[in-house]
Enzyme design. Structure first.
Site, short mmCIF file in Angstrom:
data_model
loop_
_atom_site.label_atom_id
_atom_site.label_comp_id
_atom_site.label_asym_id
_atom_site.label_seq_id
_atom_site.Cartn_x
_atom_site.Cartn_y
_atom_site.Cartn_z
N ASP A 149 46.33 35.65 44.94
CA ASP A 149 45.35 35.67 45.97
C ASP A 149 45.03 34.41 46.55
O ASP A 149 45.36 33.27 46.06
CB ASP A 149 44.06 36.54 45.68
N ASP A 159 32.52 43.81 39.42
CA ASP A 159 32.67 44.94 40.23
C ASP A 159 33.99 45.84 39.77
O ASP A 159 34.13 46.66 40.58
CB ASP A 159 32.57 44.87 41.56
N HIS A 211 37.14 44.52 40.22
CA HIS A 211 38.17 44.09 41.29
C HIS A 211 39.25 43.44 40.26
O HIS A 211 38.80 42.67 39.04
CB HIS A 211 37.88 43.31 42.46
N GLU A 245 38.92 44.84 46.09
CA GLU A 245 37.56 45.16 45.91
C GLU A 245 37.63 46.63 45.71
O GLU A 245 38.36 47.30 45.99
CB GLU A 245 36.80 44.81 47.12
#
Ligand code: GLP
Length: 260
Positions: free
Chosen positions: A66, A135, A137, A142
């Site tokens: 990313d 979270d 990800h 996400e």
């Protein structure tokens, strides 16, 4: 999915062992590189083995997961620069062998499609290193991400921007709001996934990853559908695992020849 619970130094050595085994068997292997703090000890170990044990990356290629959108080319937190500093410049990758999504492209859609094609043209990723967000990800997929997603632009959650603000002097306003990220289906195309997580802050995400229902709310849970996933966690990150004793017994009884 194999879950290995061990001290952080041992986790880094195990991941490096697997990468070394791959590179010695297939020097032109394709690696998947992750940013974040989780893989740093692995990169240190690989750099050490390159310097001291002749481990070569000269014929290997690598793809990053990313990239932030819009950070200037020379910004130290641009993921291309982070990967250069943490691993690429410390080993002997050939020029151009490490690629990442182009976060400065004018044509974002075209850049994402070109990145997907580059991975395909390279024959796919043999071994993908992964971290996991608090979270759940992976890369920058996400919660709510399509489980079938490919490389695309995403908006970062406030949680992720707060988590990553430590790399931007603690200033949330300096953390980009958008990123380009390999999709979950892109990541699932890699042949071996090696995910590292340490610390209590990752405990719930690791529990969901290994033991929760597959759901876009915890994007990493899609890894349960992959045939070869290794999850390397320390005691703190393993503290919410229901089957922790089973994972420990299984790894303790595993024959050495099997590797990860
Ligand atoms: C970032 C990266 C992810 C990484 C995650 C966890 O958001 N895009 O690839 O896994 O953070 O980072 P850390 O390993 O620093 O906890």
């Amino acid at each position: 999915m194999e879950v290995v619970i061990a001290p952080a130094e041992q986790l880094a050595r195990l991941a490096a062992d697997t990468i070394e085994r791959l590179l010695r068997a297939r020097p032109d292997a394709v690696l998947g590189l992750a940013t974040g703090s989780s893989p740093l000890a692995v990169y240190d170990e690989l750099a050490r083995r390159h310097a001291e044990a002749d481990l070569s990356f000269a014929r290997a290629r690598a793809f990053m997961l990313d990239e932030y959108v819009g950070l200037p080319a020379d910004h130290p937190e641009r993921y291309r620069n982070v990967i250069e500093k943490e691993i690429a410049s410390r080993v002997d990758f050939a020029p151009g062998a490490v690629q990442g999504p182009d976060g400065l492209a004018d044509d974002v859609v075209g850049a994402c499609a070109a990145y997907e094609q580059a991975i395909v043209d390279a024959g796919g990723v043999d071994l993908q290193i992964l971290g996991i967000g608090t979270d759940g990800h992976v890369a920058f997929n996400e919660p709510g991400s399509s489980l079938a997603s490919r490389t695309r632009i995403k908006t970062l959650t406030r949680q992720t921007r707060e988590d990553n603000a430590r790399f931007f002097g603690g200033d949330l306003d300096q953390v980009p709001t958008h990123c380009l990220t390999q999709g979950l289906a892109t990541i699932m195309s890699a042949r071996h996934l090696v995910l590292l997580a340490t610390g209590r802050g990752k405990a719930e995400a690791v529990h969901q990853l290994a033991e929760g229902p597959v759901s876009a709310m915890w994007p990493a849970t899609i890894l349960q559908h992959h045939p070869h996933v290794t999850v390397l966690v320390d005691d703190a990150a393993a503290s919410r695992l229901q089957l922790a004793d089973y994972y420990r017994e299984t790894f303790a009884a595993k024959p050495d020849w099997q590797g990860l």
